[in-house]
Scaffold this active site. Sequence first.
Site, mmCIF file in Angstrom:
data_model
loop_
_atom_site.group_PDB
_atom_site.id
_atom_site.type_symbol
_atom_site.label_atom_id
_atom_site.label_comp_id
_atom_site.label_asym_id
_atom_site.label_seq_id
_atom_site.Cartn_x
_atom_site.Cartn_y
_atom_site.Cartn_z
ATOM 1 N N GLU A 149 0.993 -1.098 -0.072
ATOM 2 C CA GLU A 149 0.122 0.152 0.136
ATOM 3 C C GLU A 149 0.831 1.157 -0.033
ATOM 4 O O GLU A 149 0.426 2.316 -0.285
ATOM 5 C CB GLU A 149 -0.827 0.038 1.065
ATOM 6 C CG GLU A 149 -2.053 -1.078 1.114
ATOM 7 C CD GLU A 149 -3.056 -0.850 -0.003
ATOM 8 O OE1 GLU A 149 -3.642 0.175 -0.101
ATOM 9 O OE2 GLU A 149 -3.181 -1.777 -0.577
ATOM 10 N N SER A 551 -54.615 -14.946 40.716
ATOM 11 C CA SER A 551 -54.515 -15.219 42.178
ATOM 12 C C SER A 551 -53.024 -15.140 42.633
ATOM 13 O O SER A 551 -52.736 -15.087 43.937
ATOM 14 C CB SER A 551 -55.255 -16.562 42.360
ATOM 15 O OG SER A 551 -56.662 -16.316 42.330
#
Length: 931
Positions: A149, A551
């Site tokens: 690069e 309940s």
Amino acid sequence: MSGPYDRPTQPSPNAGRPVLDGRTPTSSDPRPVGRGPGGPGSRGPGGRGPGGPAPRRPRYRVVRKLAGASLALLLLVGGTSSLIVWRKYELLVADLPTVGVLRNYQPPVMSRIYSGDGRVIAELAAERRLFVPYSAIPEKVKAAFISTEDQNFYTHGGVDPLAILRAAFTDLEMMHKRRPLGASTITQQVARIMLLGSNARTFERKAKEAVLAIRIEQTLSKDRILEIYLNEIYLGAGAYGITAAAQTYFNKPLDQLDTAEAAFLGALPKSPTNYNPYHYPDAAKARRNFVLDRMADTHSITVADAEAGKLEPLIPTGFTRPGPVPGSEWFSEEVRRQLVDRYGQNQTMQGGLVVQTSLDPKLQDEATQDLRGGLMKYDRAHGGWRGAVTHLEGIGNIRASRPRKGHPDSSPTVNWETVLATVARPAGMLPEWRMAVVISPSLGTVGWLDDDESAAGGLGAPHNGTLNGDDMAWMRTYKSIKPGDVLMVEPTRTDTGKPGSTVRIRQIPQVEGALVSMDPTTGRVLALVGGWSFESSQFNRATQALRQPGSSFKPIVYLAGMMQGISPSQKFADAPYSNGNWHPNNYEMTFGGPTSLHDALRKSLNLVTIRLAAHIGMSTVAKLAIELHEVDAMPKVLPAALGAVETTVLRESGAYASIASGGKEVLPSLIDDVQDRDGHVIWRPAGLGVQAGSDPNQPPVLTDTRKQIADPASAFQVVQMMEAVLKPGGTGRQAGAGIDNQIAGKTGTTSDFRDAWFAGFAPNLLTVVWVGYDNPQSLGEKQDGDTVAGPIWNRFMKAALADRPKVDFRVPDGVTVMRYGDTIDAFKPGQEPGASRNLFAAKTVVEELGAGDTGAENLPDAESDMGNGASLAPIGPGASLDDTGRELGSPANPAQPGVTPAGQPGVLAAGSPNKAAAAASGGDIGMGGLY
């Protein structure tokens, strides 16, 4: 000689001019000066006259004029151009980002969620990136990128002029033949990635990139620039940075890559897509070899190393991302949701958080299997078979096997394997299920592809099997099957794991459910399942679904009563009650007369619960429910005492944990701690902690700063009463069957059997189960909490408690556990086992009970108006009974057995069970709890 008054002589206009032929030349004389023949100024044959040399004209006058004009124009153009360029530069750099942000650069790093045993169960990331510091990057990896690069990386100042010229000449030579060659340095790429965020191929972008690159070089060191680059660059397949790429392509840590593998990573920046080794292996290998040559040219490796690397095959190894632990998606998603609420989306997904959770993978898998098994069992019993998934046309004649000798088969052979492979799996289909096509309806023969085995063409291995006989009978009760029908089946497995010859029919249940299991002392959630399948629905029914608890809310009411000093043996009237159009009743439609609170909770009697709530006041009940975090707010009306409120499974787990842990505030927690990317703990649950003592030889001290909501004695009294719920005669018999640990719990069923709950706990483990439809509808007649949710709770607790020591509920100081008759209860000092005293004489809060507590001001005109559970009818003050069964009314209005007290419509005095009264009162269960 002139005098002082003489006039001065004016010079002649022609003075000083030469005299020609005795004349003074004028401007009108046509003859040129010095050219007349014989004149004194004329030239003779020798070219000179007696008067001297003639005046010469300037040479190159025009050239000089042109040169001057050109120079002036050049200066003008140059100055103007300079001004324009400077202006353009000012505009160019005006909006450039500052490079100072790179000094404190912290890359976006994925966050990881770990289970209690250290396994990665989820990764949270917008970009999959693992940061690695410069010092930990292998030299071969650095060389691979620099050689390819930016070979002059360590010598240029951000921009490489030689690379630009080389690229320019190459682009001119290859014009229109390929994409232009780039000349961006690594620093320029950092500027583009980190600061510009644009890949537009424009001069303006390149100019900005160059300016920023120069500034970056002046700000950061080369090593820092390379570190940022190698951690930020995208390398394909969802991998950002070299560490993630090493895992993605080779399933290796970065430091274990060889030279050829490092070179391949260096090949990817040019084009991660075109050099993907899975899709373009030849191009990827060629590019890798090019990188190896470049590394040899720059002397990063030897030529021999490069040649050896070229001979190495490029074989990517698939990377399997960690997790999730089977069935843990619900848990992980809830953790993610909490992290986003606490830290925001960016910090959660890119902050590199390390999240340690309380998840127990073994319990999570058990919870998932048990909940699914319970839903399948209910669906099979109540939903019926809903038919084939789809039908494959044109394959009605399928040969299951070769024709028998002497029985030729003239029907066309159909390749059902290829056709079946194209059928999409329905969302919610379990991994162990298979899609199968019906081959012979009469014999129940089906064919399927086993995904665990591979065959030619990339398909699963084909198998034939027979449907289970019971399944075939069940299916035919609802729908018939025909050749080509596609079913969901689960093959049986041999001891070796191979598919057996029999398959079971499967279908995705329409009913849903949720399960939460946690440590009742600490609140650490060990397992959480939010539904049948996370794939088909991400809605978490354990944390997001608001449902009526029925309940299962009642223990909160009884705890409020115990906190008022009421004894578990205190008796209240289990008798009919009616107020307007509201006719609450018991689940069994019977009345028990004088009933102790112990038996009322064990049998889940609505009428006793209503009277207890009326006695202590709904304000007291509501306050306690909010403090226990069962609800955030609730109406102060009596039906709420039966569970006509809305809560979640996780909230109810926390409320029950508070009861189980002696009245301490317990907040369910899925997260043990959160660490930032540097390993610093930034969050822990509040309340429980460990503190080092003054003596280093002594173990650390456990600190508990949690709020004490209820006194330990009252909480233990309720626990003791709840133990009876799971024993013979209680409403939770199925839930408690076969468990010999000490356990306590409560069933919950709402009106019209829309919700089924079971919430219960041992001293060291608590679990809450809910079953119902997403769009509330009846589960069916008698499908209560113990019948539907209880078996799921039972299976899970049996498996979970098998690996835990048997422990007993701790008895608080001052509390006495006594047996009276067949009942065992806990009593505080001053309470007599089995006794029921006159609560009015004790001047309890019942004397202050008003319409605001009972909801009398919200009494609806009809029961149909009670749909939201917030406007429900009241009753008068609660009726308690003494040891003889005589109702203990207020002193001003004493109640008499068998007589309806004045001012208390429909309240029947204590007596024997009376079913006729139930019919007279309408027999309605009313809102809230049933059983």
